[in-house]
Design an enzyme around this catalytic site. Structure first.
Site, PDB file in Angstrom:
ATOM      1  N   GLU A 178      -4.105   0.618  -2.125  1.00 11.22           N
ATOM      2  CA  GLU A 178      -3.620  -0.657  -1.616  1.00 11.22           C
ATOM      3  C   GLU A 178      -3.457  -1.667  -2.750  1.00 11.22           C
ATOM      4  O   GLU A 178      -4.059  -1.536  -3.813  1.00 11.22           O
ATOM      5  CB  GLU A 178      -4.590  -1.206  -0.569  1.00 11.22           C
ATOM      6  N   ILE A 179      -2.644  -2.695  -2.490  1.00  8.12           N
ATOM      7  CA  ILE A 179      -2.401  -3.759  -3.462  1.00  8.12           C
ATOM      8  C   ILE A 179      -2.757  -5.096  -2.829  1.00  8.12           C
ATOM      9  O   ILE A 179      -2.390  -5.364  -1.679  1.00  8.12           O
ATOM     10  CB  ILE A 179      -0.934  -3.777  -3.906  1.00  8.12           C
ATOM     11  N   SER A 212       0.310   5.968  -0.538  1.00  4.08           N
ATOM     12  CA  SER A 212      -0.612   7.095  -0.582  1.00  4.08           C
ATOM     13  C   SER A 212      -1.659   6.933  -1.676  1.00  4.08           C
ATOM     14  O   SER A 212      -2.737   7.519  -1.606  1.00  4.08           O
ATOM     15  CB  SER A 212       0.170   8.394  -0.799  1.00  4.08           C
ATOM     16  N   PHE A 213      -1.365   6.119  -2.694  1.00  3.91           N
ATOM     17  CA  PHE A 213      -2.296   5.911  -3.804  1.00  3.91           C
ATOM     18  C   PHE A 213      -3.428   4.965  -3.445  1.00  3.91           C
ATOM     19  O   PHE A 213      -4.490   5.004  -4.052  1.00  3.91           O
ATOM     20  CB  PHE A 213      -1.548   5.318  -5.005  1.00  3.91           C
ATOM     21  N   GLY A 240       0.819  -1.201   0.000  1.00  6.74           N
ATOM     22  CA  GLY A 240       0.000   0.000   0.000  1.00  6.74           C
ATOM     23  C   GLY A 240       0.848   1.245   0.000  1.00  6.74           C
ATOM     24  O   GLY A 240       2.066   1.191   0.098  1.00  6.74           O
ATOM     25  N   ASP A 259      10.518   8.156 -13.259  1.00  7.32           N
ATOM     26  CA  ASP A 259      10.752   7.649 -11.899  1.00  7.32           C
ATOM     27  C   ASP A 259      11.550   6.351 -11.969  1.00  7.32           C
ATOM     28  O   ASP A 259      11.146   5.314 -11.445  1.00  7.32           O
ATOM     29  CB  ASP A 259       9.436   7.436 -11.158  1.00  7.32           C
TER      30      ASP A 259
END
Length: 415
Positions: free
Chosen positions: A22-23, A19-20, A17, A128
């Site tokens: 969760e996975i 700031s975007f 997980g 990035d």
């Protein structure tokens, strides 16, 4: 109550997980294929999944680009279903004692350059480039490097006119400060040269074990970025690359000669490293440092278990696939052992010796991605421990704070 995403993916345990969002792991209800699902609240201030899904669609079919299985809105959340991949290069770097051998770095560099070239060929910058955003595959694709996380990607050519974006200054830093190019620190609009310079810092990080601007103390993010910028710009390339082959200094010098809108000669950079690889007598056998360590651990564990029934090796590799298998029962341990035995024909306790017999021809004349057309084996990731993310992590330039990739469960703290 079971949750089904997109009508066919049963949501499993959380594996990361940021700031975007969760996975999660998920399983296809019919085929039992295990996938990764990235979820974000559809009302988040800066939604990125729709944009990321768009990028993956544009890049679809490229070697080392994860496939999108499904994207859509599920209740109040956006969900992106993707291929499940193995550990990041940051995970493997830590696993190998925070240093890679030159042979491993050069084998990785060849694939990493190819990934960046492909993204650029589609008209986009990644912006990035860092070890966390390069993942190894699983199963039969365990030797293939994948590039992920296109949340900060940007078109560098106008979609209608195909013209290069204009040169600008006073831009906020976008990306990860540790690996950002000097021009990015100075506020100059990024272009293809900046992705390549960032890759150079990643390769030196692997070779050196750290970069000179790590661990700088600061009271806030701005001061830290300023200190990193000052240290990075004041460190001569020859000092940065000291005690390492001259080709790495040549790589940086080439990147610094590129003009803002100039197309890099990717072939030249790959030949630079391939010639070094050949001169050192290495063989492109996909025996990475972690392959050998895993093999050694397997041998040690096997010997211990024979001596003491029920004993096990406490040190787990981040690509351990003992749990949550979704496909054939393929052990990475056995796979690593077989690669070491068959490729090097070495004894039961090999050392990390990256040299081959003099005059041996390296495998660069064969496709680097020789397994790209083989069927994928769906296996789960291993280590899913969450780690704190420090102030050098990805910054989108709009002040939203830290942002991690969809494999943030593998992230290590910034130092």
């Amino acid at each position: 109550m079971e949750r089904i995403i997109g009508g066919k993916y049963k949501l499993g345990r959380k594996i990361g997980g940021g700031s975007f969002g969760e996975i999660f792991l998920a399983t296809h209800v019919d085929t039992f294929e295990i996938v990764a699902v990235k979820i974000e609240n559809s009302k988040t201030k800066h939604p990125q999944l729709l944009y990321e899904a768009k990028l993956y669609r544009i890049l679809e079919g490229g070697s080392g680009i994860p496939r999108i299985k499904w994207f859509g809105v599920d209740g109040t959340e956006n969900a992106l279903v993707m291929d499940l991949l193995g550990p990041s290069l940051e995970d493997l770097f830590v696993y190998c004692g925070r240093k890679f051998s030159p042979k491993t770095v050069l084998m990785l560099a060849d694939q990493m350059l190819t990934r960046i070239e492909f993204v650029h060929s589609k008209g986009y910058l990644h912006r990035d480039i860092k070890p966390d955003n390069f993942l190894m595959g699983l199963g039969r694709k365990a030797n293939q490097v994948y590039l992920i996380d296109f949340g900060l990607a940007k078109r560098y050519r106008d979609a209608n006119t195909n013209r290069h974006i204009p040169y600008r200054e006073n831009k906020n830093l976008t990306g990860t400060a540790r690996y950002a190019s000097c021009n990015t620190h100075l506020g100059i609009e990024q272009s293809r040269r900046d992705d390549l310079e960032s890759l150079g810092y990643v390769l030196l990080y692997f070779l050196r074990g750290s970069l000179p601007w790590q661990g700088l103390k600061a009271v806030d993010k701005k001061q830290k970025y300023d200190k990193i910028c000052e240290k990075k710009i004041s460190t001569p390339i020859e000092v940065l690359c000291k005690n390492h082959p001259v080709e790495f200094a040549s790589y940086f010098h080439y990147c610094h000669t590129l003009t803002f809108d100039q197309r890099p000669d990717y072939g030249f950079l790959k030949r630079l490293f391939r010639d070094l690889f050949s001169r050192e007598g290495y063989e492109f056998d996909y025996i990475f440092d972690w392959t050998i360590i895993k093999y050694q651990q397997a041998q040690k564990s096997r010997n211990q278990s024979q001596a003491v029934p029920g004993s096990s090796n406490p040190r787990a590799m981040p690509v351990d696939t003992s749990n949550h298998r979704g496909g054939p029962n393929i052990s990475y341990e056995a796979e690593a052992s077989e690669r070491v035995r068959s490729a090097n024909a070495i004894g039961p306790s090999p050392q990390i010796n990256n040299n081959t017999a003099a005059g041996r021809t390296p495998g660069f004349d064969h496709p680097v991605h020789k397994n790209m057309n083989m069927p994928s084996t769906s296996l789960s990731p291993a280590g899913t421990s969450k780690r704190n993310v420090g102030p050098e992590t990805s910054n989108s330039g709009y002040g939203s704070g830290n942002r991690t990739g969809w494999t943030s469960s593998f992230m290590s703290p910034e130092k």
